[in-house]
Design a protein around this motif. Structure first.
Motif, PDB file in Angstrom:
ATOM      1  N   ASP A  53       0.878  -1.180   0.000  1.00  0.00           N
ATOM      2  CA  ASP A  53       0.000   0.000   0.000  1.00  0.00           C
ATOM      3  C   ASP A  53       0.910   1.223   0.000  1.00  0.00           C
ATOM      4  OD1 ASP A  53      -1.658   2.155   0.478  1.00  0.00           O
ATOM      5  OD2 ASP A  53      -2.961   1.059   1.862  1.00  0.00           O
ATOM      6  N   PRO A  54       0.962   1.985  -1.138  1.00  0.00           N
ATOM      7  CA  PRO A  54       1.869   3.141  -1.212  1.00  0.00           C
ATOM      8  C   PRO A  54       1.609   4.179  -0.122  1.00  0.00           C
ATOM      9  CG  PRO A  54       1.045   2.551  -3.378  1.00  0.00           C
ATOM     10  CD  PRO A  54       0.242   1.760  -2.403  1.00  0.00           C
ATOM     11  N   ASP A  55       0.334   4.364   0.248  1.00  0.00           N
ATOM     12  CA  ASP A  55       0.026   5.362   1.291  1.00  0.00           C
ATOM     13  C   ASP A  55       0.560   4.933   2.661  1.00  0.00           C
ATOM     14  OD1 ASP A  55      -1.190   7.075  -0.467  1.00  0.00           O
ATOM     15  OD2 ASP A  55      -3.162   6.143  -0.237  1.00  0.00           O
ATOM     16  N   ILE A  56       0.564   3.632   2.926  1.00  0.00           N
ATOM     17  CA  ILE A  56       1.130   3.127   4.176  1.00  0.00           C
ATOM     18  C   ILE A  56       2.644   3.300   4.161  1.00  0.00           C
ATOM     19  CG2 ILE A  56       1.587   1.031   5.500  1.00  0.00           C
ATOM     20  CD1 ILE A  56      -1.146   2.097   6.026  1.00  0.00           C
ATOM     21  N   THR A  57       3.235   3.044   2.994  1.00  0.00           N
ATOM     22  CA  THR A  57       4.690   3.125   2.883  1.00  0.00           C
ATOM     23  C   THR A  57       5.197   4.528   3.187  1.00  0.00           C
ATOM     24  OG1 THR A  57       4.674   1.359   1.227  1.00  0.00           O
ATOM     25  CG2 THR A  57       6.636   2.732   1.351  1.00  0.00           C
ATOM     26  N   ILE A  58       4.477   5.565   2.710  1.00  0.00           N
ATOM     27  CA  ILE A  58       4.923   6.946   2.951  1.00  0.00           C
ATOM     28  C   ILE A  58       4.357   7.508   4.261  1.00  0.00           C
ATOM     29  CG2 ILE A  58       5.131   7.393   0.476  1.00  0.00           C
ATOM     30  CD1 ILE A  58       2.513   8.952   0.643  1.00  0.00           C
ATOM     31  N   GLU A  59       3.696   6.663   5.055  1.00  0.00           N
ATOM     32  CA  GLU A  59       3.133   7.036   6.354  1.00  0.00           C
ATOM     33  C   GLU A  59       2.141   8.182   6.234  1.00  0.00           C
ATOM     34  OE1 GLU A  59       6.331   7.779   9.044  1.00  0.00           O
ATOM     35  OE2 GLU A  59       7.143   5.741   8.914  1.00  0.00           O
ATOM     36  N   ASP A  60       1.262   8.058   5.260  1.00  0.00           N
ATOM     37  CA  ASP A  60       0.188   9.035   5.090  1.00  0.00           C
ATOM     38  C   ASP A  60      -0.734   8.963   6.312  1.00  0.00           C
ATOM     39  OD1 ASP A  60      -1.932  10.617   4.377  1.00  0.00           O
ATOM     40  OD2 ASP A  60      -2.083   9.834   2.330  1.00  0.00           O
ATOM     41  N   GLU A  61      -0.869  10.106   7.006  1.00  0.00           N
ATOM     42  CA  GLU A  61      -1.650  10.089   8.250  1.00  0.00           C
ATOM     43  C   GLU A  61      -3.125   9.798   8.014  1.00  0.00           C
ATOM     44  OE1 GLU A  61      -1.159  13.424  10.755  1.00  0.00           O
ATOM     45  OE2 GLU A  61       1.027  13.431  10.677  1.00  0.00           O
ATOM     46  N   ARG A  62      -3.579   9.994   6.765  1.00  0.00           N
ATOM     47  CA  ARG A  62      -5.006   9.752   6.501  1.00  0.00           C
ATOM     48  C   ARG A  62      -5.294   8.328   6.053  1.00  0.00           C
ATOM     49  NH1 ARG A  62      -6.843  15.120   3.180  1.00  0.00           N
ATOM     50  NH2 ARG A  62      -4.762  14.985   2.261  1.00  0.00           N
ATOM     51  N   GLU A  63      -4.295   7.491   5.913  1.00  0.00           N
ATOM     52  CA  GLU A  63      -4.517   6.117   5.464  1.00  0.00           C
ATOM     53  C   GLU A  63      -4.787   5.213   6.672  1.00  0.00           C
ATOM     54  OE1 GLU A  63      -5.721   4.309   3.469  1.00  0.00           O
ATOM     55  OE2 GLU A  63      -4.264   3.553   2.022  1.00  0.00           O
ATOM     56  N   ARG A  64      -5.869   4.414   6.587  1.00  0.00           N
ATOM     57  CA  ARG A  64      -6.219   3.434   7.604  1.00  0.00           C
ATOM     58  C   ARG A  64      -6.705   2.165   6.896  1.00  0.00           C
ATOM     59  NH1 ARG A  64      -4.015   6.718  10.057  1.00  0.00           N
ATOM     60  NH2 ARG A  64      -4.561   7.732  12.024  1.00  0.00           N
ATOM     61  N   ILE A  65      -6.265   0.976   7.403  1.00  0.00           N
ATOM     62  CA  ILE A  65      -6.686  -0.296   6.801  1.00  0.00           C
ATOM     63  C   ILE A  65      -7.568  -1.040   7.791  1.00  0.00           C
ATOM     64  CG2 ILE A  65      -5.911  -2.514   5.880  1.00  0.00           C
ATOM     65  CD1 ILE A  65      -3.344  -1.177   5.012  1.00  0.00           C
ATOM     66  N   THR A  66      -8.699  -1.512   7.275  1.00  0.00           N
ATOM     67  CA  THR A  66      -9.613  -2.329   8.063  1.00  0.00           C
ATOM     68  C   THR A  66      -9.460  -3.778   7.619  1.00  0.00           C
ATOM     69  OG1 THR A  66     -11.165  -0.482   8.208  1.00  0.00           O
ATOM     70  CG2 THR A  66     -12.009  -2.677   8.737  1.00  0.00           C
ATOM     71  N   TRP A  67      -9.312  -4.707   8.577  1.00  0.00           N
ATOM     72  CA  TRP A  67      -9.023  -6.108   8.259  1.00  0.00           C
ATOM     73  C   TRP A  67     -10.217  -7.004   8.553  1.00  0.00           C
ATOM     74  CZ3 TRP A  67      -4.666  -6.891   5.639  1.00  0.00           C
ATOM     75  CH2 TRP A  67      -3.607  -5.963   5.799  1.00  0.00           C
ATOM     76  N   GLU A  68     -10.372  -8.029   7.719  1.00  0.00           N
ATOM     77  CA  GLU A  68     -11.346  -9.104   7.954  1.00  0.00           C
ATOM     78  C   GLU A  68     -10.604 -10.426   7.839  1.00  0.00           C
ATOM     79  OE1 GLU A  68     -15.383  -8.276   5.921  1.00  0.00           O
ATOM     80  OE2 GLU A  68     -13.878  -7.142   4.767  1.00  0.00           O
ATOM     81  N   CYS A  69     -10.983 -11.401   8.705  1.00  0.00           N
ATOM     82  CA  CYS A  69     -10.295 -12.695   8.719  1.00  0.00           C
ATOM     83  C   CYS A  69     -11.335 -13.815   8.613  1.00  0.00           C
ATOM     84  CB  CYS A  69      -9.455 -12.840   9.981  1.00  0.00           C
ATOM     85  SG  CYS A  69      -8.547 -14.398  10.089  1.00  0.00           S
ATOM     86  N   TYR A  70     -11.137 -14.742   7.640  1.00  0.00           N
ATOM     87  CA  TYR A  70     -12.032 -15.888   7.452  1.00  0.00           C
ATOM     88  C   TYR A  70     -11.215 -17.168   7.521  1.00  0.00           C
ATOM     89  CZ  TYR A  70     -15.348 -12.368   5.837  1.00  0.00           C
ATOM     90  OH  TYR A  70     -16.174 -11.279   5.763  1.00  0.00           O
ATOM     91  N   VAL A  71     -11.873 -18.292   7.916  1.00  0.00           N
ATOM     92  CA  VAL A  71     -11.151 -19.549   8.127  1.00  0.00           C
ATOM     93  C   VAL A  71     -12.004 -20.722   7.643  1.00  0.00           C
ATOM     94  CG1 VAL A  71     -12.053 -19.829  10.495  1.00  0.00           C
ATOM     95  CG2 VAL A  71      -9.908 -20.931   9.857  1.00  0.00           C
TER      96      VAL A  71
END
Length: 1019
Positions: free
Chosen positions: A643-661
Motif C-alpha cells: 500500500d503506497p500510502d502506508i509506505t509513505i506514512e500518510d496520516e489519513r490512510e487506515r486499513i480495516t481487516w477481515e479474517c475468514y477460516v
C-alpha cells in the motif's frame, strides 16, 4: 445551729469576741500545726458550735459523758489578756466548750504529761479537773498558763489522783505522769494555716502584705516566739530574705504569678521547715508607660524605621523584659506611616514633606489589656535630588551598537539606577532587535558625579529608505539593591534625549501576498505567493525559499518556486505531496544579497486526499504460517500486501481487516470468521504488520483468508495455510474446603482446618499428562507487611504430582493468628503456590521429543485464608497506685481486693471542695493482649471518681466528707470488659482516714476513761 456555751464576763475569761479557730490534730503532728476545720462565732458572749463538729466526720460528740480523743482543739488568740498570755486552748469533747488559761494548762498537762494519742477523756471529766484546779487556786484565772501548770505539778496528790483516775478509766494504758513538753509549739498565725503548716492567700503587684506565725514554749506561755526572718521563694526559683515579724513585704514587678514565704525560727529550723504561706500574686495591671513625646527625626526619600520599645514598657513586667507581651498599633499619623505590632515604626516621606514636623499617636497595649495612647512627633529632613547634566544626544546607525555617556550630578552620593524607555516606537528586527532599554547602575568610582554608559543598537527596521530620529526618556531612581533603606519607588529626575538614526541596508519588504487555494494530492497546480522588493538605497538581487508555517506539510520534493519576470511575483508550481494534511500552511522567505531576509504572510491551502489502493503481492511469497501454542507468531503482512500510502506514512490512510477460516483447504469457500476457531490476529491499521499468540487448544491446521480495505474503499485478499503445533498446557488449579470449591478458606483460632489444592490437566491429551512439583505455600497478611507464622499452614508429605491429583494442606491457627484491632474479629491472609512442570515428562513422548522438550510452565495460584478470632476473657486487673500517705494498700495485687488508702491529713478543704485529686493507673491481664477494646467501669452509682479512656481512675473526695473524720471504708466492684463479651470483676476498697505517726516514743495502746471522785473535788 449547734448548742451555745456561756462564757464569764470577767476580764480574766477569754471573751467570745476573740479570734477562735478549731483545728484537727493528727497523732503525728509534733508541732500542733493541725488541719484547720472552722472558726467559731459568738452570740451574746457564747461560742456557737456547729453540729458538723459534734455529729459528722469527727464522730458523735453530743454526750458530754462519753470519752473522746483530744483531736479537735479550740484555739483562742487574745492579744492583750490580763494574765499576760496570748494563746488559749481546750479540746472539743462534747456539745459545749469553755476556753481559759486553766483549760489550756490542763490540755497541755494531758498532752505532754501522758503523751498517748489513744488517751480518751469525756467533757464531764475534763470540766471536773478544771473545776478541781480552780478550787485549789481561786485566782488561777489571773495567772499565766505556765504558772497554772507549775501550781498543778506542785501538788503531787493532785497529779497522783489524776493519774489514778486515768488508769482506772483506761486500765490497758498503764499511764505514768512524766512532764516533757516540746520547746516550741504552734500558737497562731495570720493568715490562717489551713493544712499542717500550709497557708494560702491572694495578692497583687504593688500591694503590701503582712504575715506572722506565733509559737509558744509551754514552759513560758507569756513569751511570743516569732520568726527572725522570712525566706520568700518566687515561682522562677529566685529568693528574697525579709527580716522581722510580723513579715511585711510589698510585691514588685519581679514578683510574677506566685511566691512562697517560709519563716525562719532561730529556736527550731525543723519547725520552720513545716510552715509555708503561699501567695498568689496577680498583676497590678497598670497602664503602659512611655517617654513622651516620642520625638523622631527622619530623612526624606528613605525607608526610615524606629523601635518604639526603647521608649515604652509595661510597668508590671520584670525589669529584664519590660516589653514582654506589649503590642503596638497606629492610631493616627501622616500618610504612609505604619507601626508593627512589635513596635517598629516605619515611614518613607517624600522630599516634598521635608522641613516639617508631623504628629502621630500609637496605642500601646499590655498582655493584660491595659493600654495607653502614646504621642510623638517626627521631623523630616530634606535631601538634595540628583539631576542630569544635559539632555543626551547623538547619532546611531542601524545594526551598529553605539555607546553614549550620560553624566549625572548626585549631591547625596546615594547609589542610583538609570532607567531608559522609548518615547516613540522602537522597532525590532534582524539582525539583533532594538537594543536593551533597562536599568543601569551607578558608576561607583565617583558617587557624587556618576557617569552612565548607555549602549544601544537600532534595528534595520527603525528607519526605511531614508534616515530618521529616535527619542528616549531617561529617569533616575535609587538603587535599593545597594541600599535597601532607600525608597526605590521615587522617580528622582527625568530628561528626554533625541538621536539621529542613519538608515543602512534594509531587509526585503513584502508588498503583496498570495491567495489560498483548494488542491488535490498528486494533482498539478500553479499559484501566486506574493511580491517582495529590496528597498533603497541598496536594492540587491533576492532568493526565495518555501517553508512550512507550522511544520506539518513538506512539499520540498513536489513543488518549486519561480519568479514572474514581468510582475515580479513569486510563483509556486508542482503538486501536493501524498502525505499532505487537510490544510497546509506555507510562507515564502525572501533573502537579499546581504543576507537580510523577511517572511511573507501565511498562505493556507485546502488539500483533498488522493488514495492509492492496497494490493496483494503477486506472485505470492507467503503460503504457510507455522506456530506453536502459547508462543507468538509473526504473520508477515508486509509480504502479503502492499500500500503506497502506508509506505509513505500518510496520516489519513487506515486499513480495516477481515479474517475468514476453513479447515478443508485453500480452494474451499471461506464463510466462517476466524474468531469461530478462537483465532484472534492482532493486525495494525497504519502499518503492514500483525502477530498472534495461539492459546492452549489452538493446535491444528487451518486455512486463512485475510481481506484488507483501505481509506479509499479499495480491498485486497490473501490466502495461506496456518499450522499450530500443540504444547503442554498449565494444570487447571482449584481449592476446596469440605469438598466445596472456594478460593476463600476460613478457620477459627485454636482449631484445625484443612483444604485441598486440586490439579487437573487441561485436556486428556498425552502432552498434558506430565509430572509437576508444587512449591511450599507462601503465606503473608493481606494488609501490612511480614509473613504468616511458620507453623500455621503445613504441607502434605509429598508435593510432586503427575496428571490429576489432590494435595491436602492443614491450617492450625493459634490464639494470636487472628489478632486484629477491635472491633475487627478476623485477620485475612493470602496463600500462593507455584506449580512447575518437569520438562520431558509428558506421556508417550519419544526420545527426540524428550530431548527438545524444555517447557517448565511455572503457574502461580493464590487463595484467601481468613482466621476468625476466638475471644478469651481477661483474667485480672492491676493497679499502679493506691497508697496516698498511709499504709495497708495492696495496689499491685492481682489476686486479692485492691485497697486504696487516702490520708486525709495530707489534704484540705477550700469551702466544700477537697483540694487534692488522686490518680490511679489501671492495667489488665488478658491472654488476647492488645487486640481487644478494654474498658473499666464501676457499676455502683456511689463509686467515687471517673475512669478515663486512658484507664486513669481519678478520685476526688466528696464534699460531705469532712476533715478529721475517723477511718471510713467502702467496697466497690471494678469491672474490666474486653469489648468482645469477656470480662473480669475485682473488688476495690477505698479507705479515707487520718493516719498520723506518733511524735514520741513510749506510746501505749490505751483507751482512757476518767471517773472523777468527790474526794478529788474537796482535796
Amino acid at each position: 445551729m449547734g448548742s451555745q456555751n456561756a462564757l464569764s464576763a470577767s476580764e480574766y475569761y477569754v471573751s467570745g469576741a476573740a479570734n477562735t479557730r478549731v483545728f484537727y490534730l493528727a497523732s503525728n503532728d509534733v508541732y500542733g500545726l493541725g488541719t484547720f476545720v472552722t472558726e467559731l462565732a459568738a452570740e451574746n458572749g457564747n461560742l456557737v458550735i456547729p453540729v458538723t463538729l459534734t455529729k459528722g466526720d469527727y464522730g458523735i460528740r453530743v454526750d458530754a459523758a462519753k470519752p473522746q480523743h483530744m483531736d479537735l482543739i479550740v484555739k483562742v488568740y487574745r492579744e492583750n489578756h490580763p494574765s499576760g498570755d496570748f494563746i488559749f486552748e481546750a479540746p472539743l469533747l462534747g456539745p459545749h466548750v469553755s476556753v481559759t488559761n486553766v483549760t489550756t494548762a490542763l490540755y497541755w498537762m494531758l498532752k505532754w504529761g501522758y503523751s498517748n494519742p489513744n488517751l480518751l477523756i469525756s467533757q464531764n471529766r475534763f470540766d471536773s479537773i478544771v473545776n478541781s484546779v480552780e478550787l485549789i487556786c481561786q485566782d488561777c484565772r489571773k495567772k499565766s498558763t505556765s504558772e497554772v501548770l507549775n501550781l498543778m505539778m506542785a501538788h503531787p496528790e493532785l497529779v497522783g489522783n489524776i493519774t489514778q483516775a486515768l488508769n482506772t478509766d483506761n486500765p490497758s494504758l498503764n499511764l505514768q505522769f512524766h512532764w516533757n513538753p516540746d520547746s516550741i509549739y504552734y500558737a497562731w498565725s495570720s493568715p490562717n494555716l489551713t493544712t499542717t503548716g500550709a497557708g494560702v492567700k491572694s495578692s497583687k503587684q504593688l500591694e503590701t502584705i503582712s504575715a506572722n506565725v506565733i509559737a509558744v514554749d509551754p514552759r513560758d506561755s507569756k513569751t511570743r516566739i516569732q520568726p527572725a526572718s522570712w525566706l520568700m521563694t518566687r515561682a522562677n526559683g529566685s529568693t528574697v530574705t525579709v527580716s522581722g515579724s510580723p513579715m511585711i513585704y510589698t510585691f514588685t514587678n519581679e514578683d510574677q504569678t506566685a511566691s512562697d514565704f517560709q519563716p525562719t525560727f532561730t529556736e527550731s529550723s525543723d519547725f520552720s521547715s513545716h510552715i509555708s504561706i503561699h501567695f498568689e500574686v496577680a498583676r497590678a495591671n497598670r497602664a503602659p508607660e512611655c517617654l513622651e513625646p516620642i520625638n523622631l527625626t527622619m530623612k526624606a526619600n528613605r525607608l526610615n524605621a524606629a523601635d518604639l520599645t526603647a521608649y515604652c514598657k509595661d510597668p508590671d513586667n520584670p525589669s529584664a523584659t519590660p516589653n514582654l507581651g506589649v503590642t503596638y498599633a497606629l492610631v493616627s499619623g501622616p500618610a504612609g506611616l505604619i507601626v508593627s505590632s512589635g513596635g517598629i515604626l516605619r515611614w518613607s516621606p517624600k522630599n516634598a514633606l521635608a522641613g516639617q514636623t508631623y504628629d502621630y499617636e500609637v496605642l500601646v497595649t499590655t498582655a493584660t489589656s491595659a493600654n495607653h495612647v502614646a504621642k510623638g512627633k517626627v521631623t523630616v529632613n530634606a535631601v538634595q535630588i540628583p539631576s542630569f547634566v544635559a539632555a543626551p544626544t547623538g547619532t546611531f546607525s542601524e545594526g551598529v551598537t553605539t555607546s553614549t555617556a550620560i553624566p549625572v550630578v548626585n549631591p547625596e552620593g546615594d547609589p542610583l539606577l538609570l532607567v531608559v524607555s522609548s518615547v516613540g516606537s522602537i522597532k525590532t528586527g534582524s539582525p539583533g532587535g532594538a537594543g536593551v532599554l533597562n536599568l543601569y547602575t551607578t558608576d561607583e568610582t565617583n558617587p557624587l558625579a556618576p557617569v552612565f554608559n548607555w549602549e544601544f543598537m537600532p534595528s534595520y527596521l527603525q528607519t526605511i529608505v531614508v534616515d530618521g530620529t529616535a527619542s528616549f526618556k531617561y529617569s533616575l531612581r535609587y538603587n535599593t539593591n545597594a541600599d535597601p533603606n532607600l525608597d526605590g519607588s521615587i522617580e528622582l529626575a527625568t530628561i528626554n534625549g533625541s538621536f539621529t538614526v542613519i538608515n543602512t541596508d534594509d531587509p526585503p519588504k513584502w508588498v503583496s501576498g498570495g491567495d489560498g487555494a483548494a488542491l488535490t494530492e498528486g494533482s498539478n497546480f500553479s499559484v501566486i505567493m506574493g511580491k517582495a522588493v529590496d528597498p533603497n538605497p541598496n536594492p540587491t538581487a533576492m532568493t526565495y525559499a518555501l517553508v512550512s508555517a507550522n511544520g506539518k506539510c513538506d512539499w520540498s520534493q513536489t513543488a518549486t518556486l519561480s519568479l514572474d519576470g514581468v510582475t515580479g511575483e513569486v510563483i509556486m508550481s508542482g503538486y501536493p505531496d501524498f502525505t499532505s494534511l487537510e490544510e497546509c500552511q506555507f510562507q515564502v522567505v525572501a533573502t537579499d544579497s546581504n543576507n537580510l531576509s523577511s517572511r511573507s504572510d501565511v498562505i493556507r491551502y485546502d488539500v483533498a486526499d488522493t488514495n492509492r489502493p492496497i494490493q496483494e503481492i503477486i506472485p505470492e511469497t507467503v503460503t504457510e504460517v507455522v506456530g506453536t501454542e502459547n508462543q507468538i507468531v509473526n504473520l508477515m503482512i508486509d509480504q502479503m500486501f502492499t500500500d503506497p500510502d502506508i509506505t509513505i506514512e500518510d496520516e489519513r490512510e487506515r486499513i480495516t481487516w477481515e479474517c475468514y477460516v476453513n479447515t478443508t483447504g485453500i480452494a474451499s469457500p471461506f464463510v466462517d470468521l476466524c474468531a469461530s476457531q478462537n483465532i484472534k490476529f492482532n493486525l495494525a491499521s497504519t502499518v503492514l504488520a500483525g502477530s498472534w499468540t495461539p492459546v492452549y487448544g489452538n493446535a491444528g491446521t487451518y486455512f486463512i483468508m485475510l481481506r484488507g480495505t483501505d481509506a479509499g474503499g479499495n480491498s485486497a485478499t490473501h490466502k495461506f495455510k496456518l499450522t499450530v503445533a500443540a504444547a503442554p498446557a498449565p494444570m487447571l488449579l482449584s481449592t476446596l474446603q469440605n469438598d466445596v470449591p472456594t478460593d476463600m478458606i476460613t478457620v477459627a483460632e485454636g482449631s484445625v482446618g484443612t483444604f485441598v489444592l486440586r490439579a487437573t490437566p487441561l485436556t486428556t491429551a498425552d502432552v498434558n499428562q506430565y509430572t509437576y512439583n508444587v512449591s511450599a505455600p507462601r503465606c503473608y497478611p493481606k494488609s501490612g507487611i511480614g509473613s504468616c507464622r511458620v507453623a500455621m499452614v503445613t504441607s502434605p508429605s509429598s508435593l510432586e504430582g503427575h496428571g490429576p491429583q489432590d494435595f491436602l494442606f492443614t491450617v492450625t491457627p493459634n490464639y494470636t493468628d487472628a489478632d486484629a484491632t477491635y472491633p475487627t474479629a478476623i485477620r485475612e491472609y493470602v496463600i500462593t503456590y507455584t506449580i512447575s512442570r518437569v520438562p520431558g515428562t509428558s506421556d508417550n513422548e519419544t526420545a527426540s521429543e524428550i530431548a527438545s522438550d524444555t517447557f517448565t510452565l511455572d503457574t502461580d495460584v493464590a487463595m484467601s485464608l481468613t482466621v476468625t478470632n476466638t475471644n478469651r476473657a481477661p483474667t485480672a486487673i492491676g493497679l499502679s497506685a493506691g497508697t496516698y500517705g498511709c499504709t495497708g494498700s495492696t495496689a499491685n495485687s492481682l489476686t486479692s481486693a485492691f485497697t486504696i488508702c487516702i490520708n486525709l491529713a495530707q489534704n484540705s478543704k477550700s469551702g466544700n471542695t477537697w483540694q487534692k485529686t488522686y490518680t490511679n493507673t489501671l492495667s489488665y491481664v488478658d491472654p488476647d493482649s492488645t487486640n481487644d477494646s478494654y474498658s473499666f467501669t464501676l457499676p455502683s452509682s456511689g463509686a467515687p471518681g471517673t475512669i478515663s479512656s486512658a484507664n486513669i481512675w481519678t478520685i476526688k473526695l466528696p464534699a460531705c466528707l469532712n476533715a478529721g473524720t475517723s477511718t471510713i471504708t467502702r467496697t466497690y466492684d471494678l469491672v474490666l470488659s474486653d469489648g468482645r463479651g469477656g470480662s473480669v470483676t475485682r473488688q476495690v476498697i477505698v479507705k479515707p482516714a487520718f493516719f498520723i505517726q506518733p511524735k514520741r516514743k513510749n506510746y501505749f495502746n490505751v483507751k482512757l476513761k476518767i471517773f472523777w471522785s468527790k474526794e478529788l473535788y474537796s482535796s
